[in-house]
Design a protein around this motif. Structure first.
Motif, mmCIF file in Angstrom:
data_model
loop_
_atom_site.group_PDB
_atom_site.id
_atom_site.type_symbol
_atom_site.label_atom_id
_atom_site.label_comp_id
_atom_site.label_asym_id
_atom_site.label_seq_id
_atom_site.Cartn_x
_atom_site.Cartn_y
_atom_site.Cartn_z
ATOM 1 N N ARG A 94 67.649 20.223 84.455
ATOM 2 C CA ARG A 94 67.632 21.909 85.161
ATOM 3 C C ARG A 94 68.286 22.846 84.572
ATOM 4 N NH1 ARG A 94 66.833 20.619 91.768
ATOM 5 N NH2 ARG A 94 64.507 20.219 92.176
ATOM 6 N N LYS A 95 69.633 22.047 84.117
ATOM 7 C CA LYS A 95 70.563 23.729 83.840
ATOM 8 C C LYS A 95 70.478 23.282 82.297
ATOM 9 C CE LYS A 95 73.008 22.195 88.025
ATOM 10 N NZ LYS A 95 74.602 21.516 88.637
ATOM 11 N N THR A 96 69.963 21.902 81.886
ATOM 12 C CA THR A 96 70.374 22.064 79.839
ATOM 13 C C THR A 96 69.490 21.762 79.638
ATOM 14 O OG1 THR A 96 70.930 20.030 80.311
ATOM 15 C CG2 THR A 96 72.921 21.560 80.057
ATOM 16 N N ASP A 97 68.581 21.677 78.852
ATOM 17 C CA ASP A 97 67.745 21.413 77.749
ATOM 18 C C ASP A 97 67.369 20.164 76.674
ATOM 19 O OD1 ASP A 97 66.715 23.889 78.452
ATOM 20 O OD2 ASP A 97 67.398 25.110 76.900
ATOM 21 N N MET A 98 68.638 19.996 76.627
ATOM 22 C CA MET A 98 68.848 18.495 75.957
ATOM 23 C C MET A 98 69.656 17.692 77.282
ATOM 24 S SD MET A 98 70.370 17.227 72.212
ATOM 25 C CE MET A 98 68.397 17.975 71.484
ATOM 26 N N ARG A 155 63.716 18.536 65.798
ATOM 27 C CA ARG A 155 62.576 18.882 66.180
ATOM 28 C C ARG A 155 62.764 19.856 67.314
ATOM 29 N NH1 ARG A 155 61.027 18.312 61.648
ATOM 30 N NH2 ARG A 155 63.612 17.853 61.741
ATOM 31 N N MET A 156 63.253 20.249 67.588
ATOM 32 C CA MET A 156 63.411 21.333 69.860
ATOM 33 C C MET A 156 63.015 22.658 68.539
ATOM 34 S SD MET A 156 67.025 21.190 71.909
ATOM 35 C CE MET A 156 65.968 21.298 73.359
ATOM 36 N N GLY A 157 61.816 23.143 69.588
ATOM 37 C CA GLY A 157 62.252 24.347 69.203
ATOM 38 C C GLY A 157 62.270 25.237 70.350
ATOM 39 N N LYS A 158 61.655 26.297 70.481
ATOM 40 C CA LYS A 158 61.403 27.157 71.789
ATOM 41 C C LYS A 158 60.825 27.218 72.712
ATOM 42 C CE LYS A 158 61.239 31.539 68.719
ATOM 43 N NZ LYS A 158 60.353 32.415 68.494
ATOM 44 N N ASN A 159 61.830 27.339 74.368
ATOM 45 C CA ASN A 159 61.295 26.831 75.316
ATOM 46 C C ASN A 159 61.185 25.092 75.600
ATOM 47 O OD1 ASN A 159 60.993 27.088 78.288
ATOM 48 N ND2 ASN A 159 58.744 27.220 77.360
ATOM 49 N N ALA A 160 61.503 23.995 75.003
ATOM 50 C CA ALA A 160 61.649 22.778 75.159
ATOM 51 C C ALA A 160 62.872 22.053 75.611
ATOM 52 C CB ALA A 160 61.319 22.307 73.500
ATOM 53 N N GLN A 161 62.621 21.592 76.631
ATOM 54 C CA GLN A 161 63.284 20.591 77.319
ATOM 55 C C GLN A 161 63.441 19.210 76.417
ATOM 56 O OE1 GLN A 161 65.111 21.165 80.068
ATOM 57 N NE2 GLN A 161 65.970 19.213 79.445
ATOM 58 N N PHE A 162 64.006 18.016 76.139
ATOM 59 C CA PHE A 162 64.417 16.713 75.790
ATOM 60 C C PHE A 162 65.098 16.300 76.849
ATOM 61 C CE2 PHE A 162 63.506 17.303 70.228
ATOM 62 C CZ PHE A 162 62.777 17.594 70.597
ATOM 63 N N LEU A 163 64.242 15.367 76.395
ATOM 64 C CA LEU A 163 65.035 14.168 77.559
ATOM 65 C C LEU A 163 65.271 12.782 76.493
ATOM 66 C CD1 LEU A 163 66.340 12.893 80.308
ATOM 67 C CD2 LEU A 163 64.364 12.406 80.615
ATOM 68 N N ILE A 164 66.068 12.465 76.385
ATOM 69 C CA ILE A 164 66.243 10.894 75.649
ATOM 70 C C ILE A 164 66.808 9.889 76.386
ATOM 71 C CG2 ILE A 164 67.283 9.715 73.777
ATOM 72 C CD1 ILE A 164 67.949 13.715 73.698
ATOM 73 N N THR A 165 65.767 8.735 76.905
ATOM 74 C CA THR A 165 66.204 7.851 77.144
ATOM 75 C C THR A 165 66.630 6.353 76.974
ATOM 76 O OG1 THR A 165 64.057 6.336 77.855
ATOM 77 C CG2 THR A 165 64.704 8.160 78.767
ATOM 78 N N VAL A 222 80.299 18.488 73.164
ATOM 79 C CA VAL A 222 78.155 19.421 72.909
ATOM 80 C C VAL A 222 78.125 20.485 74.070
ATOM 81 C CG1 VAL A 222 76.713 20.449 71.517
ATOM 82 C CG2 VAL A 222 77.976 18.848 70.208
ATOM 83 N N GLU A 223 78.410 21.447 73.827
ATOM 84 C CA GLU A 223 77.763 22.389 75.251
ATOM 85 C C GLU A 223 76.093 22.294 75.289
ATOM 86 O OE1 GLU A 223 79.063 26.829 77.679
ATOM 87 O OE2 GLU A 223 80.060 26.087 75.409
ATOM 88 N N GLY A 224 75.934 22.264 75.871
ATOM 89 C CA GLY A 224 74.801 22.488 76.492
ATOM 90 C C GLY A 224 73.998 21.479 76.465
ATOM 91 N N ILE A 225 74.548 20.098 75.805
ATOM 92 C CA ILE A 225 73.558 19.171 76.073
ATOM 93 C C ILE A 225 74.708 17.826 77.545
ATOM 94 C CG2 ILE A 225 73.615 17.121 74.819
ATOM 95 C CD1 ILE A 225 73.544 18.206 72.408
ATOM 96 N N SER A 226 73.952 17.872 78.526
ATOM 97 C CA SER A 226 74.012 16.704 78.906
ATOM 98 C C SER A 226 73.831 15.168 79.307
ATOM 99 C CB SER A 226 73.472 17.157 80.425
ATOM 100 O OG SER A 226 73.297 17.964 80.712
ATOM 101 N N ILE A 227 75.068 14.039 79.494
ATOM 102 C CA ILE A 227 74.896 12.868 79.212
ATOM 103 C C ILE A 227 75.024 12.055 80.673
ATOM 104 C CG2 ILE A 227 75.582 10.966 78.063
ATOM 105 C CD1 ILE A 227 76.996 12.289 75.792
ATOM 106 N N ILE A 228 74.067 11.756 81.225
ATOM 107 C CA ILE A 228 74.276 10.871 82.506
ATOM 108 C C ILE A 228 73.709 9.273 82.712
ATOM 109 C CG2 ILE A 228 73.003 10.455 84.684
ATOM 110 C CD1 ILE A 228 74.167 13.778 84.474
ATOM 111 N N HIS A 229 74.854 8.781 82.948
ATOM 112 C CA HIS A 229 75.063 7.529 82.922
ATOM 113 C C HIS A 229 74.443 6.632 84.683
ATOM 114 C CE1 HIS A 229 77.005 7.120 78.828
ATOM 115 N NE2 HIS A 229 77.935 8.233 78.984
ATOM 116 N N LEU A 230 73.454 5.749 84.259
ATOM 117 C CA LEU A 230 72.809 5.578 85.342
ATOM 118 C C LEU A 230 73.343 3.546 85.866
ATOM 119 C CD1 LEU A 230 70.368 7.077 83.734
ATOM 120 C CD2 LEU A 230 69.798 6.830 86.412
ATOM 121 N N ASP A 231 73.369 3.275 86.290
ATOM 122 C CA ASP A 231 73.650 1.728 86.371
ATOM 123 C C ASP A 231 73.870 0.787 87.311
ATOM 124 O OD1 ASP A 231 75.037 2.811 89.323
ATOM 125 O OD2 ASP A 231 76.739 3.083 87.662
ATOM 126 N N ASP A 232 74.390 -0.238 87.227
ATOM 127 C CA ASP A 232 72.949 -1.103 88.486
ATOM 128 C C ASP A 232 72.710 -1.433 90.173
ATOM 129 O OD1 ASP A 232 75.208 -1.398 89.353
ATOM 130 O OD2 ASP A 232 76.096 -4.200 88.535
#
Length: 317
Positions: free
Chosen positions: A123-127, A248-258, A284-294
């Motif tokens: 919701r808060k960041t585009d990548m 490849r990120m263009g306008k109004n794009a949301q990127f999620l990398i898993t 890098v500002e505007g990029i979030s990294i979320i760590h999930l675990d067991d």
């Protein structure tokens, strides 16, 4: 020795306690110094004041979880009883709401603290990078967020991609037409979509290009705008593939990398594009990294045990 009496009033004791009281038995393991007796709709707990207060607080968390998700199992009991107060406050209230109403009335929500962090991050960041082992809901939660964005008309299309690393991205030697060649690698993405979109509508979306499922090689040269784009199994990208995808990120794009850095299928001595990206982009500002675990594993309870067993082996090597 003091007594704490808890009565279940608005939820089914049979469902909450589990078959043959399996949920109560699981709860007892976390409070070995308390005597816990469940009969009918009442639970009597005996022990010291401090432990009874902690039990009461944790039990309220369990009942709130049951009311919210209409289920309780060994995995959710462990997550809730092992969580810290910091975990409870680390995601917004809205992140635990229904993401989408799936097929046959299925309510699809973020079920763990880290899954809710993932919802907040998108919701808060585009990548956003969602990193964690198998079964932690990275892809499933991501696909749900993509479907919601499409339904809410925040994007015009969903693009789901994976590196077809098992075939070395060279699919020519496989039998069948292009779709038949690709489908085995894309199956987990189809599986998630089928839980959230009716078969007729999904077929229409795929036919008219509203939903595109393609191997990573097909992203080259494109600009992906007005789209929710998910790169799944990102650990199996090379340096060149990851850089190509991210640009490849263009306008109004949301990127999620898993991805799961512990499950790399690349040839030996090939650097994972995901591992590299996490190092290069961590500040890098505007990029979030979320760590999930067991603690976020929502598959069969044995999956968590398998992850733990292999973690021990990997630490030795």
């Amino acid at each position: 020795m003091k007594e704490l009496l808890i009565e279940l009033t608005e939820i089914s004791p049979r469902d909450f306690f589990g078959q043959q009281n399996e949920n109560i038995d699981a709860i007892k393991k976390y409070f070995p110094k308390l005597k816990i007796v469940a009969r009918g709709s009442k639970i009597r707990v005996y022990g010291d004041d401090e432990l009874l207060e902690e039990f009461d607080r944790r039990f309220k968390m369990l009942t709130e979880h049951y009311v919210k998700y209409n289920k309780l199992d060994e995995n959710s009991i462990e997550r809730l009883l092992m969580s810290t107060p910091k975990d409870d406050l680390s995601s917004s209230e809205s992140s635990g709401e229904v993401i989408v109403h799936g097929v046959s009335g299925r309510l699809i929500k973020a079920q763990t603290v880290n899954q809710r962090k993932l919802v907040d991050a998108v919701r808060k960041t585009d990548m956003v990078f969602a990193i964690g082992p198998a079964g932690t809901g990275k892809t499933y939660t991501g696909v749900a967020l993509a479907v919601k964005a499409l339904k809410d008309k925040k994007v015009k299309r969903i693009i789901l991609t994976r590196p077809a690393v098992e075939a070395g991205e060279n699919l020519g030697f496989l039998p069948g037409d292009l779709k038949e060649k690709l489908d085995p690698y894309m199956q987990p993405l189809y599986d998630a979509l089928r839980d959230m979109i009716t078969p007729e509508k999904l077929a229409l979306y795929i036919e008219n290009g509203t939903i595109q499922i393609a191997p990573l090689a097909f992203m080259r040269g494109r600009t992906l705008d007005h789209a929710f784009v998910i790169l799944d199994e990102g650990q199996n990208t090379t340096h060149a593939q990851m850089k190509m995808f991210l640009t490849r990120m263009g306008k109004n794009a949301q990127f999620l990398i898993t991805g799961d850095p512990g499950q790399i299928d690349l040839p030996r001595r090939t650097v994972s594009g995901l591992k590299e990206a996490l190092l290069v982009l961590q500040n890098v500002e505007g990029i979030s990294i979320i760590h999930l675990d067991d603690k976020d594993v929502i598959r069969h309870k044995l999956v968590k045990k398998v992850i733990e067993a292999y973690k021990g082996l990997e630490h030795q090597n």
